[in-house]
Motif scaffolding. Structure first.
Motif, PDB file in Angstrom:
ATOM      1  N   SER A 154       0.816  -1.213   0.000  1.00 24.31           N
ATOM      2  CA  SER A 154       0.000   0.000   0.000  1.00 24.31           C
ATOM      3  C   SER A 154       0.850   1.264   0.000  1.00 24.31           C
ATOM      4  O   SER A 154       0.602   2.195  -0.772  1.00 24.31           O
ATOM      5  CB  SER A 154      -0.936  -0.007   1.209  1.00 24.31           C
ATOM      6  N   SER A 155       1.863   1.294   0.853  1.00 26.57           N
ATOM      7  CA  SER A 155       2.720   2.483   0.928  1.00 26.57           C
ATOM      8  C   SER A 155       3.576   2.624  -0.328  1.00 26.57           C
ATOM      9  O   SER A 155       3.821   3.738  -0.805  1.00 26.57           O
ATOM     10  CB  SER A 155       3.600   2.411   2.172  1.00 26.57           C
ATOM     11  N   GLN A 158       1.393   4.096  -2.937  1.00 25.55           N
ATOM     12  CA  GLN A 158       1.189   5.529  -2.686  1.00 25.55           C
ATOM     13  C   GLN A 158       2.353   6.339  -3.262  1.00 25.55           C
ATOM     14  O   GLN A 158       2.142   7.345  -3.950  1.00 25.55           O
ATOM     15  CB  GLN A 158       1.076   5.771  -1.182  1.00 25.55           C
ATOM     16  N   ASN A 162       1.646   8.638  -6.722  1.00 28.67           N
ATOM     17  CA  ASN A 162       1.744  10.090  -6.513  1.00 28.67           C
ATOM     18  C   ASN A 162       3.196  10.503  -6.748  1.00 28.67           C
ATOM     19  O   ASN A 162       3.921  10.864  -5.820  1.00 28.67           O
ATOM     20  CB  ASN A 162       1.284  10.443  -5.105  1.00 28.67           C
ATOM     21  N   TYR A 167       7.420  12.906   0.190  1.00 29.26           N
ATOM     22  CA  TYR A 167       6.883  12.476   1.477  1.00 29.26           C
ATOM     23  C   TYR A 167       7.960  12.685   2.536  1.00 29.26           C
ATOM     24  O   TYR A 167       9.134  12.417   2.298  1.00 29.26           O
ATOM     25  CB  TYR A 167       6.455  11.010   1.419  1.00 29.26           C
TER      26      TYR A 167
END
Length: 251
Positions: A154-155, A158, A162, A167
């Motif tokens: 999931s990370s 991300q 994006n 981050y």
């Protein structure tokens, strides 16, 4: 200053430092030299633990060299270039020595891959991360497996989706990309030295076997990452990617 990769050994602590004047970006020659130094220290019995760091005060590593990316005109050249990142990751995971990464500034693309391929990663508050590959039409295919292993699907998704967003270092710590984050490089270096000295006095056989456990299930990466390099090597030839890279270079 010219680009370089150097290594030293002192009191059982091997240190590899790399530098490139373009934000510590990685052309093919730099990637090869980094692999050579990792292998050299990994095979030296005087080395008990390895610290991997870059020079300068700004970016830790800006990832692939745009100058070299834009010069790629055929599939084999592209696959060979991206295989350079595969070779670095594979050298790090197969090293019998525990590798500590020192991330003092921004990590982009392949720089994120290096941070994730380390066994323990220290960073400063300035060490934000970005996977910019999709923004230039490629995608983080080669480094994807090691980033996903470290921070989860999931990370990783991300970051990969994006692709224009940085981050924070705190985000990276929360996702377990970084184990510790410090306000200043001096604070970070002091803690790195403490851990490195502890490991230099630990049982080398125990650390080696522990590392095998950490990386269990990645034995197929020698082939997988080169296959992924072929995906990037093909995409880098597209008109979309060529135009996107040229736009980035002229910003």
């Amino acid at each position: 200053m010219n680009a370089y990769v150097t290594s030293t050994i002192e009191n059982g602590i091997g240190t590899i430092e790399f530098f490139h004047p373009q934000s510590n970006s990685m052309p093919s020659s730099q990637l090869k030299n980094l692999v050579d130094e990792i292998n050299k220290l990994s095979q030296n019995d005087d080395t008990k633990v390895i610290i991997l760091k870059s020079a300068g005060e700004k970016a830790f590593c800006a990832g692939a060299s745009f100058d070299e990316l834009i010069s790629i005109k055929d599939f084999e050249t592209g696959k060979t270039f991206f295989s350079g990142f595969a070779n670095v990751i594979n050298a790090m995971r197969k090293s019998p020595k525990l590798i500590i990464a020192r991330i003092h500034g921004k990590a982009v693309g392949g720089g994120v891959g290096i941070a994730c391929a380390a066994d323990y990663t220290f960073a400063t508050e300035n060490a934000s991360v970005k996977l910019s590959e999709l923004a230039v039409g490629i995608g983080p295919f080669v480094i994807g497996p090691v980033v996903e292993k470290k921070i989860g699907t999931s990370s990783f998704a991300q970051l990969a989706i994006n692709a224009t967003e940085f981050y924070s270092a705190e985000w990276a710590r929360e996702k377990n990309m970084y184990q510790d984050v410090y306000e200043t490089p001096e604070e970070m270096d002091a803690e790195i030295q403490i851990l490195a000295e502890k490991l230099a006095n630990s049982n080398p056989e125990a650390m080696s076997q522990l590392k095998e456990i950490f990386w269990k299930g990645t034995e197929h990466w020698d082939n997988l990452l080169v296959e992924r390099a072929g995906i990037s090597g093909n995409l880098v030839l597209s008109d979309f990617t060529v135009n996107a890279i040229n736009q980035f270079k002229h910003k």
